[in-house]
Every structure is written in C-alpha cells, then in structure tokens.
Design a protein around this motif. Structure first.
Motif, PDB file in Angstrom:
ATOM      1  N   UNK A   1      42.824  40.786  26.975  1.00 29.79           N
ATOM      2  CA  UNK A   1      43.745  39.806  27.901  1.00 29.79           C
ATOM      3  C   UNK A   1      42.942  39.100  28.873  1.00 29.79           C
ATOM      4  N   UNK A   2      43.377  37.873  29.365  1.00 23.88           N
ATOM      5  CA  UNK A   2      42.718  37.059  30.200  1.00 23.88           C
ATOM      6  C   UNK A   2      42.535  37.788  31.328  1.00 23.88           C
ATOM      7  N   UNK A   3      41.416  37.360  31.978  1.00 23.46           N
ATOM      8  CA  UNK A   3      41.164  38.045  33.257  1.00 23.46           C
ATOM      9  C   UNK A   3      41.389  37.325  34.521  1.00 23.46           C
ATOM     10  N   UNK A   4      41.685  37.890  35.435  1.00 26.34           N
ATOM     11  CA  UNK A   4      41.674  37.130  36.836  1.00 26.34           C
ATOM     12  C   UNK A   4      41.067  38.000  37.783  1.00 26.34           C
ATOM     13  N   UNK A   5      40.459  37.278  38.895  1.00 24.31           N
ATOM     14  CA  UNK A   5      39.546  37.809  39.921  1.00 24.31           C
ATOM     15  C   UNK A   5      40.424  37.718  40.963  1.00 24.31           C
TER      16      UNK A   5
ATOM     17  N   UNK B   1      33.261  31.897  42.608  1.00 26.29           N
ATOM     18  CA  UNK B   1      34.758  32.040  41.819  1.00 26.29           C
ATOM     19  C   UNK B   1      35.104  30.706  41.329  1.00 26.29           C
ATOM     20  N   UNK B   2      34.473  29.424  42.016  1.00 25.82           N
ATOM     21  CA  UNK B   2      35.159  28.128  41.553  1.00 25.82           C
ATOM     22  C   UNK B   2      34.329  27.838  40.097  1.00 25.82           C
ATOM     23  N   UNK B   3      33.123  28.562  40.100  1.00 21.46           N
ATOM     24  CA  UNK B   3      32.517  28.389  38.683  1.00 21.46           C
ATOM     25  C   UNK B   3      33.334  29.252  37.425  1.00 21.46           C
ATOM     26  N   UNK B   4      33.959  30.219  37.852  1.00 21.00           N
ATOM     27  CA  UNK B   4      34.801  31.226  36.808  1.00 21.00           C
ATOM     28  C   UNK B   4      36.221  30.557  36.488  1.00 21.00           C
ATOM     29  N   UNK B   5      36.576  29.545  37.870  1.00 17.91           N
ATOM     30  CA  UNK B   5      37.885  28.937  37.590  1.00 17.91           C
ATOM     31  C   UNK B   5      39.131  29.942  37.219  1.00 17.91           C
ATOM     32  N   UNK B   6      38.858  31.235  37.519  1.00 18.80           N
ATOM     33  CA  UNK B   6      39.780  32.219  37.355  1.00 18.80           C
ATOM     34  C   UNK B   6      39.985  33.185  38.802  1.00 18.80           C
TER      35      UNK B   6
ATOM     36  N   UNK C   1      44.322  40.478  32.778  1.00 17.56           N
ATOM     37  CA  UNK C   1      43.885  41.745  33.428  1.00 17.56           C
ATOM     38  C   UNK C   1      43.548  41.474  34.874  1.00 17.56           C
ATOM     39  N   UNK C   2      43.711  41.960  35.746  1.00 22.27           N
ATOM     40  CA  UNK C   2      43.621  41.725  37.218  1.00 22.27           C
ATOM     41  C   UNK C   2      42.225  42.632  37.581  1.00 22.27           C
ATOM     42  N   UNK C   3      41.291  41.914  38.276  1.00 20.18           N
ATOM     43  CA  UNK C   3      40.187  42.768  38.823  1.00 20.18           C
ATOM     44  C   UNK C   3      40.012  42.455  40.471  1.00 20.18           C
ATOM     45  N   UNK C   4      39.848  43.227  40.932  1.00 27.08           N
ATOM     46  CA  UNK C   4      39.974  43.057  42.608  1.00 27.08           C
ATOM     47  C   UNK C   4      38.831  43.654  43.249  1.00 27.08           C
ATOM     48  N   UNK C   5      38.412  42.944  44.357  1.00 31.53           N
ATOM     49  CA  UNK C   5      37.226  43.366  44.885  1.00 31.53           C
ATOM     50  C   UNK C   5      37.107  42.975  46.254  1.00 31.53           C
ATOM     51  N   UNK C   6      36.863  43.883  47.376  1.00 31.51           N
ATOM     52  CA  UNK C   6      36.986  44.025  48.810  1.00 31.51           C
ATOM     53  C   UNK C   6      35.450  44.030  49.245  1.00 31.51           C
ATOM     54  N   UNK C   7      35.293  42.700  49.835  1.00 28.22           N
ATOM     55  CA  UNK C   7      33.847  42.815  50.307  1.00 28.22           C
ATOM     56  C   UNK C   7      34.096  42.880  51.791  1.00 28.22           C
ATOM     57  N   UNK C   8      33.358  43.977  52.597  1.00 35.75           N
ATOM     58  CA  UNK C   8      33.578  44.089  53.858  1.00 35.75           C
ATOM     59  C   UNK C   8      32.014  43.812  54.385  1.00 35.75           C
TER      60      UNK C   8
END
Length: 215
Positions: free
Chosen positions: A4-8, A40-45, A111-118
C-alpha cells in the motif's frame, strides 16, 4: 500483492504554559514546526497539524489544511506562553480523537502512519493524577499512533529534568526516592538542552520513525 502507498500524519503539540516562557520557547516551537514541515514536504505524502495545550488542548492548524510559510507565521502568533497549567490528559484525548477520525477518512488504498510530537519542558507531568495520565498514555498507544516527547530545557538553568528526584510512597510510607524520569510515562523522549541542535535532533528522530514505519 502491491504494498500500500503510505500517508504520514503528524501532529505537533506545543506547550503554551508559562513554565515554557523562559525556554526561548517561541523560537524552539517555530523551529520544530519548520523542521517537520520541511521533512514532510520532501516526502510529498504528509499532513501536518498543530495543537497548543495549557489548561486545555486546542487545534491551531488542522491536519487537513495546507501548510505554508504564512500558516507558520499565523500559528506562531497563537502562542502566548501565559497559561497557568498543562493538561496532558486533555492533549492526549484530543490527539487520539483527531488521529482516529483522520485515519478513518483516509483512502482505503493508503496505509496511514501517525506521529504526535509533544514539545514541552516535561515537568509536573502528573499534576492531574498519575493514574489519569497513565491511562491517557495507554489509550494513545492502543489508538496505534507513535508519541515522541521533546523535553526542551533552558541551558542557562542549572537544574535539568534529569536531576529531579521523586519520593515514592506506599501505604503512606516512603518506599524510595527515584529519578523523575524513571516514572516518565512516555516511552520515547529526547531531552534537548541546546536549541541549536534542534533541527538535527528532530530530523534524525523523524528519519528513524519513517524507517521504522516503512520497513
């Protein structure tokens, strides 16, 4: 079967409380946003959202919105560093809700990958009660997103979060005096004393996360 293509999807949560005001927080906050948005801009996704938290957490830039330099300036102006408290429970419940909603909205082919940066000074983390905070962290893990806690410190301060000791009681009796970080509820954290190293430190952490989720 084709992978699957991945989205961040990345949420950056900045502590807007007064304890952050002497940490060159505004520049740290904006630097961390710039670093993440460039990656993120480099990844474009990717989608980038920004939250601020103090007494309660709120969205200052939503995940679906396009990120731009002018958005960065607008977001920077939303922080006063004057709030009197820091509610991690409110932050984590907002983050969990947003990520769940956005994951459900994503195309089935992604496929979705999610990150929380505190980004916070990491002190007084249990002031809402240890159990409440621990439960909120557990729910975040169960929701399937990754949490990175960036503890920012003012290098001019003599004491570091690493020096704090914590009395531990059981049945009203003192059991031990532990290091504060031994009980820190977030598994993945970075202590940052030198703001100059922020872009590099954050880029390295993001790269490791990208590698982890794509491997």
């Amino acid at each position: 079967m084709k992978p699957k293509k991945r989205q961040f999807q990345i949420l950056v949560a900045l502590d807007d409380s007064s304890s952050m005001s002497d940490n060159r927080s505004r520049s740290i906050a904006l630097q961390s946003l710039t670093t993440i948005s460039s990656a993120l801009a480099l990844l474009e996704v990717g989608q980038l959202g920004v939250l601020r938290f103090g007494e309660k957490a709120e969205v200052v830039h939503s995940l679906g919105q396009q990120w731009s330099q002018s958005a960065g300036r607008r977001v920077g102006g939303q922080f006063t560093f004057e709030q009197q408290q820091t509610s991690l429970v409110s932050l984590l419940s907002l983050g969990t809700g947003l990520f769940t909603r956005h994951r459900n909205q994503a195309a089935r082919s992604l496929a979705v990958s999610q990150l929380l940066v505190i980004v916070s000074d990491g002190r007084g983390i249990f002031h809402e009660g240890r159990e409440k905070v621990t439960q909120a962290v557990m729910k975040a893990r169960q929701a399937g997103y990754f949490c990175l806690f960036l503890i920012v410190e003012n290098p001019e301060n003599k004491d570091s979060v690493l020096d704090i000791r914590l009395p531990v009681f059981k049945d009203g009796l003192l059991q031990s005096i532990d290091s504060y970080m031994e009980h820190f509820p977030f598994q993945h954290y970075i202590v940052l004393r030198d703001v100059e190293t922020l872009p590099q430190t954050l880029s390295d952490a993001l790269r490791q996360w990208f590698e982890l989720v794509t491997s």
